[in-house]
Enzyme design. Structure first.
Site, PDB file in Angstrom:
ATOM      1  CB  VAL A  53      -1.173   0.035   1.176  1.00 30.09           C
ATOM      2  CG1 VAL A  53      -1.852  -0.905   1.023  1.00 30.09           C
ATOM      3  CG2 VAL A  53      -0.368   0.065   2.536  1.00 30.09           C
ATOM      4  CB  SER A 131      -5.808   2.045  16.782  1.00 27.06           C
ATOM      5  OG  SER A 131      -5.363   1.409  17.948  1.00 27.06           O
ATOM      6  CE1 TYR A 143      -1.201   0.682  14.498  1.00 37.17           C
ATOM      7  CE2 TYR A 143      -2.032   1.362  16.714  1.00 37.17           C
ATOM      8  CZ  TYR A 143      -2.183   0.524  15.545  1.00 37.17           C
ATOM      9  OH  TYR A 143      -3.062  -0.331  15.320  1.00 37.17           O
ATOM     10  CB  ALA A 145       1.936  10.071  15.140  1.00 35.02           C
TER      11      ALA A 145
HETATM   12  P1  NAD Z   1      -2.643  -8.243  10.995  1.00 31.95           P
HETATM   13  O1  NAD Z   1      -1.215  -7.831  11.176  1.00 31.95           O
HETATM   14  O2  NAD Z   1      -3.363  -9.225  11.261  1.00 31.95           O
HETATM   15  O3  NAD Z   1      -3.018  -7.629   9.841  1.00 31.95           O
HETATM   16  C1  NAD Z   1      -2.480  -6.537   8.915  1.00 31.95           C
HETATM   17  C2  NAD Z   1      -2.512  -6.746   7.616  1.00 31.95           C
HETATM   18  O4  NAD Z   1      -1.870  -5.695   7.081  1.00 31.95           O
HETATM   19  C3  NAD Z   1      -1.582  -8.030   7.245  1.00 31.95           C
HETATM   20  O5  NAD Z   1      -2.171  -8.965   6.393  1.00 31.95           O
HETATM   21  C4  NAD Z   1      -0.391  -7.244   6.722  1.00 31.95           C
HETATM   22  O6  NAD Z   1       0.556  -8.248   5.517  1.00 31.95           O
HETATM   23  C5  NAD Z   1      -0.781  -6.143   6.066  1.00 31.95           C
HETATM   24  N1  NAD Z   1      -0.102  -5.081   5.615  1.00 31.95           N
HETATM   25  C6  NAD Z   1       0.988  -4.692   6.274  1.00 31.95           C
HETATM   26  N2  NAD Z   1       1.771  -3.644   5.896  1.00 31.95           N
HETATM   27  C7  NAD Z   1       1.317  -3.708   4.500  1.00 31.95           C
HETATM   28  C8  NAD Z   1       1.568  -2.900   3.261  1.00 31.95           C
HETATM   29  N3  NAD Z   1       2.560  -2.204   3.084  1.00 31.95           N
HETATM   30  N4  NAD Z   1       0.844  -3.265   2.135  1.00 31.95           N
HETATM   31  C9  NAD Z   1      -0.139  -4.086   2.032  1.00 31.95           C
HETATM   32  N5  NAD Z   1      -0.465  -4.745   3.300  1.00 31.95           N
HETATM   33  C10 NAD Z   1       0.103  -4.634   4.371  1.00 31.95           C
HETATM   34  O7  NAD Z   1      -3.533  -7.085  12.037  1.00 31.95           O
HETATM   35  P2  NAD Z   1      -4.893  -6.759  12.359  1.00 31.95           P
HETATM   36  O8  NAD Z   1      -4.829  -6.603  13.882  1.00 31.95           O
HETATM   37  O9  NAD Z   1      -5.929  -7.454  11.478  1.00 31.95           O
HETATM   38  O10 NAD Z   1      -4.803  -4.989  11.898  1.00 31.95           O
HETATM   39  C11 NAD Z   1      -5.848  -4.646  10.870  1.00 31.95           C
HETATM   40  C12 NAD Z   1      -5.901  -3.155  10.965  1.00 31.95           C
HETATM   41  O11 NAD Z   1      -6.485  -2.838  12.339  1.00 31.95           O
HETATM   42  C13 NAD Z   1      -4.788  -2.290  11.293  1.00 31.95           C
HETATM   43  O12 NAD Z   1      -4.752  -1.300  10.612  1.00 31.95           O
HETATM   44  C14 NAD Z   1      -4.388  -2.278  12.569  1.00 31.95           C
HETATM   45  O13 NAD Z   1      -3.509  -1.200  12.993  1.00 31.95           O
HETATM   46  C15 NAD Z   1      -5.801  -1.873  13.003  1.00 31.95           C
HETATM   47  N6  NAD Z   1      -5.795  -2.212  14.356  1.00 31.95           N
HETATM   48  C16 NAD Z   1      -5.750  -3.455  15.061  1.00 31.95           C
HETATM   49  C17 NAD Z   1      -6.036  -3.592  16.214  1.00 31.95           C
HETATM   50  C18 NAD Z   1      -5.825  -5.031  17.138  1.00 31.95           C
HETATM   51  O14 NAD Z   1      -6.039  -5.040  18.392  1.00 31.95           O
HETATM   52  N7  NAD Z   1      -5.640  -6.093  16.397  1.00 31.95           N
HETATM   53  C19 NAD Z   1      -6.641  -2.593  17.347  1.00 31.95           C
HETATM   54  C20 NAD Z   1      -6.550  -1.335  16.717  1.00 31.95           C
HETATM   55  C21 NAD Z   1      -6.354  -1.280  15.098  1.00 31.95           C
END
Ligand code: NAD
Length: 240
Positions: A53, A131, A143, A145
């Site tokens: 991305v 988040s 993160y 920020a």
């Molecule tokens: P995850 O690590 O399981 O999934 C994140 C996905 O993003 C992965 O499949 C990874 O390969 C992909 N990714 C990372 N860098 C990338 C790039 N440069 N190009 C394309 N894809 C890329 O984590 P998740 O918990 O499912 O997180 C999903 C979203 O939710 C994220 O934005 C995360 O910050 C947010 N989030 C997660 C939580 C939590 O507690 N898990 C809480 C708040 C926010």
């Protein structure tokens, strides 16, 4: 429910975790879905398009491929994300740059590419993923920020794109059981089960979130029931 029959959705970060659950939810309700990610679990319920991305050409190609294969683009969800946690005195330039690039540049490129199509084809829905950490979290200067920035992007995109019938909203999850939270447990050296139990105790609803809890709210925001909701940040964290 079959709220997304005839609709096309693109989910960045759709290869696993919250993004994968979102792909599954849209597909289960009738949408054709693309997951754009660096890597993919075996059971992703959509077209998997390898995409970084932070790479403009790759993001534009993922949108073009979606339109070509599925016949349009109605919904964008930006889930791609990473963490590189460190206390401020230990945070490296690389920790900072990688997190800012993935979340802010990644969201910028995906929303820009999607709006180029949606503004010319009758509108659409965007949901950006922030988040709880947007409100501050120890070890997450980069993160927090980025995630606060995504909320700002939501408000600006909602203002700019409303006239094109594009709703832009933001979902800000709390603790969700995924590879990302497992990574945090490993970094601080605690057992993932204990880490989740502790998070559940700290949560008013006394449980942690599952990816499906987040996907359900994203789907609502992309549905016609939410057609007059735009520029909102919804915290999905089992409490206020
Ligand atoms: P995850 O690590 O399981 O999934 C994140 C996905 O993003 C992965 O499949 C990874 O390969 C992909 N990714 C990372 N860098 C990338 C790039 N440069 N190009 C394309 N894809 C890329 O984590 P998740 O918990 O499912 O997180 C999903 C979203 O939710 C994220 O934005 C995360 O910050 C947010 N989030 C997660 C939580 C939590 O507690 N898990 C809480 C708040 C926010």
């Amino acid at each position: 429910m079959n709220r997304f029959e005839g609709k096309v959705a693109l989910v960045t970060g759709g290869g696993r975790g919250i993004g994968k659950a979102t792909v599954a939810r849209f597909a289960a309700e009738g949408a054709k879905v693309t997951a754009a990610d660096l890597a993919f679990d075996d059971d992703v319920a959509g077209l998997c398009v390898e995409t970084d991305v932070t790479d403009r050409d790759a993001v534009e190609a993922a949108v073009a491929r979606t339109v070509e294969e599925h016949g349009g683009l109605d919904i964008l969800v930006t889930c791609a994300g990473i963490i590189r946690d460190n206390l401020v005195f230990k945070m490296t330039d690389d920790d900072w740059e990688a997190v800012i690039a993935t979340h802010l540049r990644g969201t910028f490129l995906a929303t820009q590419a999607a709006q180029a199509y949606m503004t010319q084809h009758g509108g659409g829905k965007m949901v950006l993923i922030s988040s709880s950490s947007a409100q501050g979290n120890r070890g997450q200067l980069n993160y927090s920020a980025a995630k606060a920035g995504i909320q700002g992007m939501t408000w600006t995109l909602a203002i700019e794109l409303g006239r094109f019938d594009i709703n832009v909203n933001c979902v800000a999850p709390g603790f969700v059981s995924t590879a990302m939270t497992r990574q945090t447990a490993e970094r601080i050296g605690v057992d993932f089960e204990d880490f989740q139990k502790h998070a559940a105790e700290e949560t008013p609803l006394k449980r942690i979130g599952e990816p499906e809890d987040i996907a359900g709210v994203i789907a609502f925001l992309c549905s016609e029931d939410a057609s007059y909701v735009s520029g909102q940040v919804i915290y999905v964290r089992g409490g206020p």
